[in-house]
Design a protein around this motif. Structure first.
Motif, PDB file in Angstrom:
ATOM      1  N   GLU A   6       0.940  -1.227   0.013  1.00 26.41           N
ATOM      2  CA  GLU A   6      -0.066   0.027   0.084  1.00 26.41           C
ATOM      3  C   GLU A   6       1.003   1.334  -0.034  1.00 26.41           C
ATOM      4  OE1 GLU A   6      -2.080  -2.934   2.876  1.00 26.41           O
ATOM      5  OE2 GLU A   6       0.173  -2.295   2.491  1.00 26.41           O
ATOM      6  N   SER A   7       0.379   2.308  -0.701  1.00 27.87           N
ATOM      7  CA  SER A   7       0.887   3.627  -0.459  1.00 27.87           C
ATOM      8  C   SER A   7      -0.241   4.818  -0.706  1.00 27.87           C
ATOM      9  CB  SER A   7       2.067   3.789  -1.692  1.00 27.87           C
ATOM     10  OG  SER A   7       1.165   3.715  -2.995  1.00 27.87           O
ATOM     11  N   GLY A   8       0.149   6.069  -0.460  1.00 27.99           N
ATOM     12  CA  GLY A   8      -0.432   7.000  -0.586  1.00 27.99           C
ATOM     13  C   GLY A   8      -1.253   7.518   0.903  1.00 27.99           C
ATOM     14  N   GLY A   9      -0.878   7.032   1.820  1.00 30.21           N
ATOM     15  CA  GLY A   9      -1.399   7.472   3.068  1.00 30.21           C
ATOM     16  C   GLY A   9      -0.707   8.901   3.373  1.00 30.21           C
ATOM     17  N   GLY A  10      -1.321   9.428   4.465  1.00 36.36           N
ATOM     18  CA  GLY A  10      -0.845  10.718   4.944  1.00 36.36           C
ATOM     19  C   GLY A  10      -1.581  11.302   5.911  1.00 36.36           C
ATOM     20  N   LEU A  11      -1.074  12.623   6.035  1.00 36.63           N
ATOM     21  CA  LEU A  11      -1.988  13.631   6.971  1.00 36.63           C
ATOM     22  C   LEU A  11      -2.663  14.523   6.087  1.00 36.63           C
ATOM     23  CD1 LEU A  11      -2.394  14.798   9.960  1.00 36.63           C
ATOM     24  CD2 LEU A  11      -0.549  16.136   9.706  1.00 36.63           C
ATOM     25  N   GLY A 114       0.017  -2.124   5.191  1.00 30.56           N
ATOM     26  CA  GLY A 114      -0.937  -1.035   5.617  1.00 30.56           C
ATOM     27  C   GLY A 114      -0.230   0.477   5.486  1.00 30.56           C
ATOM     28  N   THR A 115      -0.971   1.474   5.156  1.00 35.79           N
ATOM     29  CA  THR A 115      -0.410   2.668   5.076  1.00 35.79           C
ATOM     30  C   THR A 115      -1.465   3.501   5.883  1.00 35.79           C
ATOM     31  OG1 THR A 115      -0.035   4.490   3.408  1.00 35.79           O
ATOM     32  CG2 THR A 115      -2.072   3.035   2.973  1.00 35.79           C
ATOM     33  N   GLN A 116      -0.802   4.506   6.622  1.00 34.86           N
ATOM     34  CA  GLN A 116      -1.699   5.434   7.630  1.00 34.86           C
ATOM     35  C   GLN A 116      -2.317   6.616   7.111  1.00 34.86           C
ATOM     36  OE1 GLN A 116      -1.647   4.811  10.915  1.00 34.86           O
ATOM     37  NE2 GLN A 116      -3.288   6.635  11.049  1.00 34.86           N
TER      38      GLN A 116
END
Length: 121
Positions: A6-11, A114-116
Motif C-alpha cells: 500500500e501507498s498514498g497515506g498521509g496527514l 498498511g498505510t497510515q
C-alpha cells in the motif's frame, strides 16, 4: 510469492482527499477479489470497500458516497479514492486479496502491511 504494498497515506485536514494505491504481485491479480480494510487504534479491523472480479463494488455504509474503489488489472494495482475525509477515517488502511466474493476479513488470505491515514479536525 504474494505481495501487496500500500501507498498514498498521509496527514490531511478534514474535508480533504487522498488516493491510496495497492500494488500487487505474485498472483493473477485479475482473478482475485480485492478489498480495503482499516483499523483505528483500539478498534477492530473493519471493512471499507471491495472490488469483485466482474467489476461489482461494495462499500461500508460509513464511506459510501465519499470513497471509490477501483482497479487496473493491466497494472496489477487497486486504488481507493477518498474524498470528504473525516477525523473518524483516521486508521491504518490495508489492502487484501481473496478468492471469495466476501467483505469479511477472515475470507482474505493475503494482506499488505498498511498505510497510515490521519485526518485532522
Amino acid at each position: 510469492q504474494v505481495q501487496l504494498v500500500e501507498s498514498g497515506g498521509g496527514l490531511v485536514q478534514a474535508g480533504g482527499s487522498l488516493r491510496l494505491s495497492c500494488a500487487a504481485s505474485g498472483f493473477t491479480f485479475s482473478r482475485y477479489i480485492m478489498g480495503w480494510f482499516r483499523q483505528a487504534p483500539g478498534k477492530e479491523r473493519e471493512f471499507v470497500a471491495a472490488s469483485w472480479t466482474d467489476g461489482t463494488t461494495y462499500y461500508a455504509d460509513s464511506v459510501k458516497g465519499r470513497f471509490t474503489i477501483s482497479r487496473d488489472n493491466a497494472k496489477n494495482t487497486m486504488y481507493l479514492q477518498m474524498n470528504s475525509l473525516k477525523p473518524e477515517d483516521t486508521a491504518l488502511y490495508y489492502c487484501a486479496a481473496s478468492l471469495r466474493n466476501s467483505i469479511l476479513s477472515r475470507h482474505y488470505g493475503d494482506w499488505g502491511r498498511g498505510t497510515q491515514v490521519t485526518v485532522s479536525s
